[in-house]
Design a protein around this motif. Structure first.
Motif, PDB file in Angstrom:
ATOM      1  N   TYR A   1     158.274  -3.085  -4.107  1.00 55.79           N
ATOM      2  CA  TYR A   1     157.053  -3.504  -5.182  1.00 55.79           C
ATOM      3  C   TYR A   1     156.371  -4.814  -4.780  1.00 55.79           C
ATOM      4  O   TYR A   1     156.546  -5.486  -4.266  1.00 55.79           O
ATOM      5  N   ARG A   2     155.130  -4.779  -5.633  1.00 57.26           N
ATOM      6  CA  ARG A   2     153.981  -5.668  -5.527  1.00 57.26           C
ATOM      7  C   ARG A   2     154.582  -6.634  -6.737  1.00 57.26           C
ATOM      8  O   ARG A   2     154.692  -6.126  -7.693  1.00 57.26           O
TER       9      ARG A   2
ATOM     10  N   PRO B   1     146.326   0.776  -6.892  1.00 56.47           N
ATOM     11  CA  PRO B   1     147.674   1.575  -6.196  1.00 56.47           C
ATOM     12  C   PRO B   1     146.784   2.425  -4.911  1.00 56.47           C
ATOM     13  O   PRO B   1     145.645   2.309  -5.077  1.00 56.47           O
ATOM     14  N   HIS B   2     147.724   2.935  -4.069  1.00 56.78           N
ATOM     15  CA  HIS B   2     147.423   3.584  -3.142  1.00 56.78           C
ATOM     16  C   HIS B   2     146.382   4.844  -3.382  1.00 56.78           C
ATOM     17  O   HIS B   2     146.877   5.611  -4.106  1.00 56.78           O
TER      18      HIS B   2
ATOM     19  N   ARG C   1     153.601  -8.594  -1.340  1.00 60.76           N
ATOM     20  CA  ARG C   1     154.569  -7.525  -0.921  1.00 60.76           C
ATOM     21  C   ARG C   1     155.348  -8.324   0.091  1.00 60.76           C
ATOM     22  O   ARG C   1     154.859  -8.751   1.265  1.00 60.76           O
TER      23      ARG C   1
ATOM     24  N   ASP D   1     152.259   2.013  -3.781  1.00 62.93           N
ATOM     25  CA  ASP D   1     151.622   0.966  -3.607  1.00 62.93           C
ATOM     26  C   ASP D   1     150.629   1.437  -1.938  1.00 62.93           C
ATOM     27  O   ASP D   1     150.908   2.390  -1.635  1.00 62.93           O
ATOM     28  N   CYS D   2     149.666   0.519  -1.992  1.00 63.91           N
ATOM     29  CA  CYS D   2     148.907   0.824  -0.705  1.00 63.91           C
ATOM     30  C   CYS D   2     149.759   0.798   0.489  1.00 63.91           C
ATOM     31  O   CYS D   2     150.538  -0.023   0.651  1.00 63.91           O
TER      32      CYS D   2
ATOM     33  N   HIS E   1     155.025  -2.054  -9.868  1.00 67.12           N
ATOM     34  CA  HIS E   1     154.028  -3.038  -9.233  1.00 67.12           C
ATOM     35  C   HIS E   1     153.292  -3.765 -10.099  1.00 67.12           C
ATOM     36  O   HIS E   1     152.693  -3.305 -11.411  1.00 67.12           O
TER      37      HIS E   1
ATOM     38  N   TYR F   1     149.623  -6.097 -10.604  1.00 65.50           N
ATOM     39  CA  TYR F   1     148.383  -6.093 -10.006  1.00 65.50           C
ATOM     40  C   TYR F   1     147.460  -7.547 -10.487  1.00 65.50           C
ATOM     41  O   TYR F   1     147.496  -7.641 -11.703  1.00 65.50           O
TER      42      TYR F   1
END
Ligand SMILES: *[C@@H]1O[C@H](CO)[C@@H](O)[C@H](O)[C@H]1NC(C)=O
Ligand SMILES: *[C@@H]1O[C@H](CO)[C@@H](O)[C@H](O)[C@H]1NC(C)=O
Ligand SMILES: *[C@@H]1O[C@H](CO)[C@@H](O)[C@H](O)[C@H]1NC(C)=O
Length: 689
Positions: A320-321, A613-614, A314, A670-671, A345, A347
């Protein structure tokens, strides 16, 4: 084209579920709950050539949620777009069958000109089914982070075994020999292990482990250490790194991992192990690999290019991731996914054994020319171990059933909705309204109750309870509370005369009972009273009890437990408290009044939260329990935030209900702790502020 080794791969995979007995329809019941964000996930696994000179290939089939992929060791991918390439063998997790299962897919291209059709990309015929841990007992559990040693030993995480201790994670590493089905637990009892990674030789497995100290309720970064043990049997277990997670092996004596450094940035570190096992943690040399200034996490090491690791990042200038390659020698990042799907995002990267391809999961369609997702699930069926309970995840929050179980109401945060419980007739009552918590009047047809105002607000926030006639041409809202001081969570007595709710009118959130038809003006009594928070109340079907969540054992601590009280204020008792600081919320009685369903952190977290994700409360799972505290049963096994369950009197056919709605898919967050505001906090820390 298969080598002899590859053939036994075809034996594999996946978990077989018990078929729900049809007789359950006569006596059974239904539980519906919410999973934060999950109904809008649409993950697939994709791959890109590591030099980014080529097109992104979608490896999984666009069905359900597919994630945490792993290229099988022996598969030299070569170039999957040339004629007669070797197929890619992909190991991954899928939730298509109502709880997580592990699949292996064989993916290939038919000719020189690649045809990108799902049916061609994926060869379903090579997928066979195999029971993993718990299979023969019909147990439901989470399966995650698969990898394969040789061609026969599957290593993965599962929540199959309950710990028997509140607020401890059930996550443990297992191996299953695919040719025989022999399954072995590799994690010692009393310990939780996450994110297993097998060394290149297959000899060792590294994990992020809670160790003996268990889980302290942390979410942003789990307090884990890295342990190594023999893959074969879990023996020789030794701590190699204090403070770290998500290990990945570069070679048999190098482990890359992530941790959040003292400067606030998530970074990749390397641990160099001594050549000779056994050894102690102080003989391991660790050093930071990626620089501060951006977050780097979930590393995957290359086996053939020693200078390269693949990471998720990030960056301060991105919301965005993304997946990037980091060159350890030059200290340079090379962006990979931002060039292809900038607004999505990405992952948990993984890398092919020949280091030519990088895999990851992301939302299909998202950021990729705005492709639409065709199907969405309104009610997603989940398997249960209880044949008389039908379990659904709803694409909404705070559901509740009408007395006959034929209708449901729920909120959209925002929006207030009603539908038939088979999913038909779904409609919004008042568009965009900020309603939360719902209840259905037992007698007055088409009358529901809800609270309108912000959630998670202070005592004096304007939130009021309304009854709503949902079948009127123009839905009729009747305001039942007057002061507007955070009046919420209405629940109706079975005779339809009274509504119990929580209110902040005294300066604390306590429970009150008012007239169901005329509201406060028709009569109001205070049920509980004290300098703490009583909330989320539910009236029992026989009228004798009100269950609720409260922090009265430790006001303001954030810890909530479940209690019961008679409507006349006598008989207060604790129902369940998860660990000493635990969080248990949203109780709801079973239709026969003998059990409750609720959400709790009783089973801790099931995965490293940064790999998802968050979720505000990734420890939330749905449980049921008898009112005397016995028969505690975990219904959901995942790393998500599951909450707001309700329990209805009809057994709804356990199958998915689709709907088409016009909402933005894959717009989940996202987190939070990776976000830009956090970066500013970090800057403050760096300046000593
Ligand atoms: C899993 O789901 C697929 C549909 O996505 C279905 O075709 C298959 O039969 C299911 N398998 C099991 C074991 O339920
Ligand atoms: C990967 O493949 C190599 C070469 O075939 C083999 O020596 C090694 O043991 C394999 N590792 C794992 C983890 O399966
Ligand atoms: C309070 O209510 C419960 C059941 O609802 C009843 O058993 C009990 O006798 C009542 N107590 C008083 C003092 O009225």
């Amino acid at each position: 084209m298969l080598t002899p080794n590859m053939k036994s791969l075809n034996l594999i995979i996946c978990y077989i579920f018990l078929i729900i007995e049809s007789s359950a329809a006569d006596t059974g019941t239904t539980i519906i709950f919410t999973t934060l964000g999950r109904s809008r996930y649409a993950f697939d696994i994709f791959t890109l050539p590591i030099d980014a000179a080529g097109e992104e290939l979608q490896l999984t089939d666009g069905n359900s949620v597919n994630f945490n992929g792993h290229f099988i060791n022996q598969t030299l991918i070569v170039n999957p777009t040339v004629a007669d390439p070797l197929p890619i063998h992909l190991l991954y997790v899928t939730e298509r069958n109502g709880s997580s299962s592990i699949y292996i897919d064989s993916v290939s291209y038919p000719g020189r000109n690649p045809v990108r059709k799902r049916s061609v990309l994926e060869t379903e015929s090579t997928r066979t089914q195999h029971r993993l841990v718990g299979g023969s007992g019909g147990r439901i559990s989470m399966k995650d982070r698969p990898s394969l040693v040789g061609d026969d030993l599957l290593i993965y995480v599962s929540t199959n075994e309950e710990t028997g201790v509140g607020r401890t994670s059930w996550a443990a590493v297992y191996s299953t020999q695919l040719s025989t089905g022999l399954t072995r637990r590799l994690t010692p009892k009393g310990v939780a292990d996450f994110s297993p990674a097998v060394s290149p030789s297959g000899l060792w497995t590294a994990v992020a482990s809670s160790g003996e100290n268990g889980w302290g309720g942390e979410v942003d970064e789990l307090s884990t250490d890295i342990y190594v043990f023999l893959t074969q049997n879990g023996a020789g277990r030794v701590k190699v790194v204090e403070h770290g997670g998500w290990p990945s092996w570069g070679d048999d004596s190098t482990i890359y991992f992530h941790r959040r450094g003292d400067d606030g940035w998530w970074s990749i570190y390397a641990a160099i192990l001594p050549q000779n096992m056994p050894f102690a943690v102080d003989s391991v040399v660790t050093r930071r690999i990626t620089p501060p200034g951006l977050h780097s996490f979930t590393p995957a090491a290359s086996l053939t290019k020693k200078n390269i690791i693949v990471v998720a990042t990030r960056r301060p200038d991105s919301d965005y991731r993304h997946i990037e390659i980091y060159d350890i020698a030059s200290g340079k990042f090379q962006e990979l996914t931002r060039l292809v799907a900038p607004r999505a995002h990405h992952y948990n990267p993984f890398i092919s054994p020949d280091s030519l391809w990088v895999g990851y999961h992301r939302c299909r369609g998202a950021g990729n020319n705005g492709k639409k997702i065709k199907h969405d699930l309104f009610l997603e069926n989940l398997k249960t171990e209880k044949p008389d309970i039908s379990l659904f995840r709803i694409d909404g929050s705070y559901p509740s059933f009408s007395r006959d179980g034929n209708r449901i109401t729920y909120v959209g945060l925002p929006g207030l909705f009603v539908a038939n419980s088979d999913g038909s007739g779904n409609r919004e009552i008042a568009s965009g309204i900020s309603a939360f918590s719902t209840a259905w009047d037992p007698n007055r047809k088409g009358v529901i109750y809800t609270s309108i105002g912000p959630t998670f607000a202070s005592e004096d926030t304007r939130v009021d309870i309304y009854s709503v006639e949902v079948d009127a041409d123009e839905p009729l809202f009747t305001k039942l509370t007057t002061g507007g001081q955070n009046n919420a969570f209405p629940s109706v007595s079975p005779d339809g005369k009274w509504v119990v709710f929580r209110s902040g009118r005294s300066g604390h959130k306590n429970l009150y009972i008012m007239n169901a038809v005329h509201g406060e003006k028709g009569g109001l009594t205070q049920l509980t009273n004290g300098p703490w928070s009583d909330t989320m109340c539910n009236w029992s079907p026989d009228g004798d009890w009100i269950a609720f969540a409260s922090d009265r054992h430790s006001p303001g601590s954030g810890s909530f437990a479940l209690y019961m009280i008679h409507p006349n204020g006598t008989g207060l008792r604790n129902l369940i408290h998860s660990g000493s600081a635990g969080r248990t919320n949203h109780p709801w009685f079973s239709p026969d009044g003998t059990h409750i369903v609720f959400t709790s952190d009783y089973a801790g977290v099931s995965a490293e939260p940064i790999s998802n994700p968050h979720h505000y409360q990734p420890y939330g799972d749905i449980f049921t329990m008898k009112l005397d505290g016995s028969e505690l049963t975990r219904l959901t096994h995942n790393a998500y935030e599951d909450g707001t369950p309700t329990w209805g009197p009809r057994f709804i056919t356990p199958k998915n209900v689709e709907w088409s709605i016009d909402v933005k898919k894959c717009s989940f967050e996202d987190c939070h702790w990776l976000a830009i505001t956090n970066r500013l906090d970090t800057a403050k820390i760096q300046c000593g502020g």
